[in-house]
Design a protein around this motif. Sequence first.
Motif, PDB file in Angstrom:
ATOM      1  N   GLY A  37       0.821  -1.211   0.000  1.00 43.55           N
ATOM      2  CA  GLY A  37       0.000   0.000   0.000  1.00 43.55           C
ATOM      3  C   GLY A  37       0.852   1.256   0.000  1.00 43.55           C
ATOM      4  O   GLY A  37       0.429   2.309  -0.478  1.00 43.55           O
ATOM      5  N   VAL A 362     -10.211  -2.710   3.898  1.00 41.10           N
ATOM      6  CA  VAL A 362     -10.294  -1.330   3.436  1.00 41.10           C
ATOM      7  C   VAL A 362     -10.705  -1.298   1.970  1.00 41.10           C
ATOM      8  O   VAL A 362     -10.311  -2.165   1.192  1.00 41.10           O
ATOM      9  CB  VAL A 362      -8.960  -0.580   3.704  1.00 41.10           C
ATOM     10  N   ILE A 364      -9.862   0.188  -0.580  1.00 42.00           N
ATOM     11  CA  ILE A 364      -8.938   0.585  -1.650  1.00 42.00           C
ATOM     12  C   ILE A 364      -8.401  -0.635  -2.380  1.00 42.00           C
ATOM     13  O   ILE A 364      -7.625  -0.519  -3.311  1.00 42.00           O
ATOM     14  CB  ILE A 364      -7.732   1.390  -1.113  1.00 42.00           C
ATOM     15  N   ARG A 382     -11.193  -0.380  11.771  1.00 46.20           N
ATOM     16  CA  ARG A 382     -11.677   0.969  11.440  1.00 46.20           C
ATOM     17  C   ARG A 382     -13.042   0.880  10.787  1.00 46.20           C
ATOM     18  O   ARG A 382     -13.314  -0.047  10.027  1.00 46.20           O
ATOM     19  CB  ARG A 382     -10.688   1.672  10.497  1.00 46.20           C
ATOM     20  N   PHE A 384     -14.740   4.065   9.684  1.00 39.72           N
ATOM     21  CA  PHE A 384     -15.258   5.353   9.230  1.00 39.72           C
ATOM     22  C   PHE A 384     -15.971   5.215   7.894  1.00 39.72           C
ATOM     23  O   PHE A 384     -15.785   4.265   7.152  1.00 39.72           O
ATOM     24  CB  PHE A 384     -14.236   6.485   9.256  1.00 39.72           C
ATOM     25  N   ARG A 387     -15.089   3.343   4.511  1.00 37.20           N
ATOM     26  CA  ARG A 387     -13.904   2.513   4.723  1.00 37.20           C
ATOM     27  C   ARG A 387     -13.891   1.294   3.792  1.00 37.20           C
ATOM     28  O   ARG A 387     -12.852   0.873   3.317  1.00 37.20           O
ATOM     29  CB  ARG A 387     -13.863   2.059   6.195  1.00 37.20           C
TER      30      ARG A 387
ATOM     31  N   TYR B  31      -8.483   7.503  -1.555  1.00 35.65           N
ATOM     32  CA  TYR B  31      -9.740   7.026  -2.115  1.00 35.65           C
ATOM     33  C   TYR B  31      -9.974   7.534  -3.533  1.00 35.65           C
ATOM     34  O   TYR B  31     -11.100   7.580  -4.008  1.00 35.65           O
ATOM     35  CB  TYR B  31     -10.895   7.400  -1.173  1.00 35.65           C
ATOM     36  N   ARG B  74      -0.148   8.632   5.326  1.00 33.43           N
ATOM     37  CA  ARG B  74       0.278   8.925   3.956  1.00 33.43           C
ATOM     38  C   ARG B  74       1.079  10.202   3.858  1.00 33.43           C
ATOM     39  O   ARG B  74       0.570  11.297   4.075  1.00 33.43           O
ATOM     40  CB  ARG B  74      -0.930   9.054   3.041  1.00 33.43           C
TER      41      ARG B  74
END
Lengths: 426, 169
Positions: A37, A362, A364, A382, A384, A387, B31, B74
């Motif tokens: 990542g 997640v 992504i 998590r 949020f 997510r 995102y 990040r």
Amino acid sequence: MGATMVEKILSSHALDRQLRAGDVVVASVDFAMVHDGRAGNALKMIEKMNAKALPFAHRAAFVVDHFSPPPNAEAANTHAAMRSFAAAHGARLYDVGSGICHQVLPEGGHFTCGDIVVGTDTHSTTYGAFNALGTGVEGTDLSAVLATGKAWFRVPETIRVELSGRLAPGVWAKDITLHMLRRLGAEGANYRALEYVGSAVEAMAIDDRMTLANHAAELGAKAAILEADAKTEAWLQAHGAAAPRPVRADADAHYAEVIGIDAGSLAPQVARPHHIDQAVSVAEAGTQRIDLALIGTCTNGRLDDLRQAAAVLRGKRIAPGVRMIVTPASRAIYLQALREGLIETLAQAGASVEPAGCGTCVGITGKLIAGDGEVIVSSANRNFKGRLGNPRAQIWIASSATVAASALTGVLTDPRGVAGGDWRVQ
Amino acid sequence: MSAPSSSDLIRGPAHLLGDDVNTDLHCSTKYLPGKDNAFVAARAFEDLAPGFAQRFEPGGIIVAGANFGINSSREQATHVLKLLGCAALVARSFGRQFFRNCINNGLPVVECTLTGLDEGDAIEIDLARGCVRAGGVEHAVPPLPAEVRAILAAGGLHAFLHAHPDWRL
């Protein structure tokens, strides 16, 4: 005045003096981790640094876990760059399906008690379960570590958490952290280190201790560290780690705060959507339908998590309409779960099992698992909004036992109310 | 301690943001797969303060509340702020990793609670002395350690290590 565990570990790696909270120090780093990542940025920063040599690259692992297997060409190309870099510089590569960075590092014996480990991930606090200082960094730090073997740190203040008693059957380290989040708030330990000590920690198996250290990231902690005992040392030895150099806090160490929790009185907790610190007991949550049940991630994808789920679901089926996805945190866990028949039990109950890795943690990673208005209960860390890739889905966070019990009934369920929900490590 | 340098003194107009600004959502591509930093910079903080990136001129100072940059490991969020031309950030508190990334990228970060300011008000930060002046009031803040100021003065960790390969000041 005495020193905390983190003050002692940083002092031993800076060599020059006994450090105190607030000092800034350049310390040697024992091991470094980069996952896919963040590998794109890390490799860019390594290139930008333009160092003459990277003599410490052999003390680093590159782990393919977030995009495993890769869902698109961009991720596949990052993986190719990681393979090339690892081969060229002697770094250790953990490729597709090996598992999550925070699981494969300890399993690979890459560090021991008293070490400093940095990783390009906030959940690098996990290494504290083994009495090491684990903390998150980014690509620029990482490039400096590979070139010089060092990084700068501000010595954090420490919050000592004394967990007395012993967790009741059906209650897990996850529930302790959710309780802490309710008490301190999501950034309640920002910049600080946590020391988790007491009889409840001593009674925990290594898997649960890793959850405790890992999940400190949600409290904003820089590090979370546990004392080493015979269990820690036996585990490290079995995984080929170097001889431990255990560290304990002095009796007169200075703490920013000392928190006492009677672990024996805790009930299973859940965090409401979309805030990890809006935790309530499962009973307080009321009747809540669920559509998806997820077990996995660096927080709760270990063998004891799969055992909890299998104990609840053995010989049964998950509720009609519910989808359940299980992601072992590493290939070693996956293989052991196969040997123990856990995978068969979970698959027969209706769960889908994914290859080892970050899985559904997640949104992504190229997987979209929830539709609009769907409700997820997950053992991840998590919740949020968005997510999991769909901001119109709701995510509740709970222990693996609670997730499995909820998958069985189709509503949020206290595991202590279903057969097998009181399973505990003997 | 190193001698104070001109880089320790920063002046610029305030650009206001609130509490709990999550840089993962508001100034990184976490995102937004396939987009680049320039794309994000042109839309940074758009949901929180419409027109923010268009108003922001190089040399501006971001002033925010608690937990600026939370959840963000990040580094890209700091690269985006550098692209915007941000000279410094002042907030009540920062996410830990974000704070670290800023220093490593030569972006001064100061913990200070500033209230009652208007957009564009003049801010002056003295990193060596540890003070922030805004709206006619001087706020004392913990001075950044000499080691951190040296990294900032060099323009970031890479530049610092090229000048000091052994990490010594």
